[in-house]
Design an enzyme around this catalytic site. Structure first.
Site, PDB file in Angstrom:
ATOM      1  N   HIS A 121       0.834  -1.203   0.000  1.00 40.97           N
ATOM      2  CA  HIS A 121       0.000   0.000   0.000  1.00 40.97           C
ATOM      3  C   HIS A 121       0.867   1.250   0.000  1.00 40.97           C
ATOM      4  O   HIS A 121       1.674   1.447   0.917  1.00 40.97           O
ATOM      5  CB  HIS A 121      -0.893  -0.024   1.239  1.00 40.97           C
ATOM      6  CG  HIS A 121      -1.854   1.112   1.326  1.00 40.97           C
ATOM      7  ND1 HIS A 121      -1.930   1.936   2.420  1.00 40.97           N
ATOM      8  CD2 HIS A 121      -2.786   1.575   0.450  1.00 40.97           C
ATOM      9  CE1 HIS A 121      -2.872   2.842   2.229  1.00 40.97           C
ATOM     10  NE2 HIS A 121      -3.405   2.645   1.038  1.00 40.97           N
TER      11      HIS A 121
ATOM     12  N   HIS B 171      -0.400  11.089  -2.351  1.00 41.89           N
ATOM     13  CA  HIS B 171      -1.749  10.736  -1.892  1.00 41.89           C
ATOM     14  C   HIS B 171      -2.628  11.956  -1.631  1.00 41.89           C
ATOM     15  O   HIS B 171      -3.744  12.050  -2.125  1.00 41.89           O
ATOM     16  CB  HIS B 171      -1.660   9.893  -0.618  1.00 41.89           C
ATOM     17  CG  HIS B 171      -2.996   9.467  -0.094  1.00 41.89           C
ATOM     18  ND1 HIS B 171      -3.741  10.250   0.762  1.00 41.89           N
ATOM     19  CD2 HIS B 171      -3.741   8.368  -0.329  1.00 41.89           C
ATOM     20  CE1 HIS B 171      -4.881   9.631   1.039  1.00 41.89           C
ATOM     21  NE2 HIS B 171      -4.910   8.490   0.391  1.00 41.89           N
TER      22      HIS B 171
HETATM   23  O1  G3P Z   1      -6.386   1.700  -3.290  1.00 42.28           O
HETATM   24  C1  G3P Z   1      -6.661   1.215  -2.014  1.00 42.28           C
HETATM   25  C2  G3P Z   1      -6.438   2.266  -0.961  1.00 42.28           C
HETATM   26  O2  G3P Z   1      -5.180   2.831  -1.161  1.00 42.28           O
HETATM   27  C3  G3P Z   1      -7.476   3.335  -0.980  1.00 42.28           C
HETATM   28  O3  G3P Z   1      -7.355   4.246   0.055  1.00 42.28           O
HETATM   29  O4  G3P Z   1      -6.868   6.427   1.008  1.00 42.28           O
HETATM   30  O5  G3P Z   1      -5.005   4.938   0.421  1.00 42.28           O
HETATM   31  O6  G3P Z   1      -6.322   6.035  -1.366  1.00 42.28           O
HETATM   32  P1  G3P Z   1      -6.352   5.471   0.043  1.00 42.28           P
END
Ligand code: G3P
Length: 242
Positions: A7, A49
């Protein structure tokens, strides 16, 4: 298929969405990473992000109002740990080149700033067309923004798309069908086993984020979840086959 997806790289091992983070994910042993792409003011796709650079760099500002050169002046590593000093917010292009070197597949999350939904999808697709490493499996595009995915569907129908949601909405299948999506990516905290069964029974893929506990990952796999996004690939890989 990869069951563990790093992630934002490996967000608890190294600063998220940085080249060091992708190297750390590969060193942990994952074969796929997820990261976020948005545009700078001069329309360069970057891997970041948040709307602003404040949380993950030593600078301040709204990325969509800053040029790529302005964003690159800031350190994107030392906030996480001094040993990562010197990391920069990476361009999408340099990220793709590194993925090729590391042999990492990718889930590319479109994170358009408000009003840049179409342009973000178009720029990302254009870059993927020109620069996606040939040695890697084709990437998947995901987004919370259906409007961005609709543009991707129009300009790159051949690129796999995933509907990204927090909770599974009651009209999930209508949305997934309209976008010709291959999968749903869902926040595991809200996912019910019955929803997982319906999604899998309907023939869609199902990934869950963000799962950092091995026992929870196993439970989700038993529900039919195919893969989990994790900040801690080091911890999960010790007990879950990637
Ligand atoms: O793509 C899965 C996850 O990363 C979504 O949440 O907040 O990390 O974009 P976020």
């Amino acid at each position: 298929m990869a069951r563990l997806i790093g992630h934002r790289g490996a967000a608890r091992v190294a600063p998220e969405n940085t080249l060091a983070g992708f190297r750390a994910a590969a060193a942990c042993g994952v074969r796929m990473v997820e990261f976020d792409v948005r545009l700078t003011r001069d329309l360069i796709p970057i891997v970041l992000h948040d709307d602003r650079i404040d949380r993950t760099t030593d600078g301040q500002g709204d990325a969509a109002r800053m040029t790529y050169a302005e964003i690159r002046r800031h350190d994107a590593g030392s906030w996480f740990d001094p040993r990562f000093r010197g990391e920069r917010v990476p361009s999408f292009s340099e990220t793709l080149a590194l993925l090729g070197e590391l042999g990492l597949g990718a889930i590319v999350e479109l994170k358009p700033a408000s009003g840049q939904e179409a342009e973000t999808a178009e720029r990302v697709v254009e870059t993927l067309r020109q620069e996606w490493p040939e040695n890697l499996p084709s990437p998947t595009l995901s987004s919370f923004r259906s409007d961005a995915l609709e543009v991707a569907q129009r300009v790159a129908p051949d690129l796999a798309r995933a509907v990204l949601v927090k909770k599974v909405p009651s009209d999930w299948q209508t949305r997934a069908d309209a976008l010709e999506a291959v999968a749903l990516h869902v926040d595991h905290r809200y996912l019910k086993s019955s929803e997982a069964a319906s999604i899998r029974d309907a023939g869609f893929g199902l990934f869950a984020y963000t799962v950092n506990e091995p026992d929870r990952a196993e439970e989700l796999f038993n529900w039919g979840v195919e893969a989990v996004f994790t900040d801690c690939p080091d911890r999960l890989l010790a007990s879950v086959a990637s």
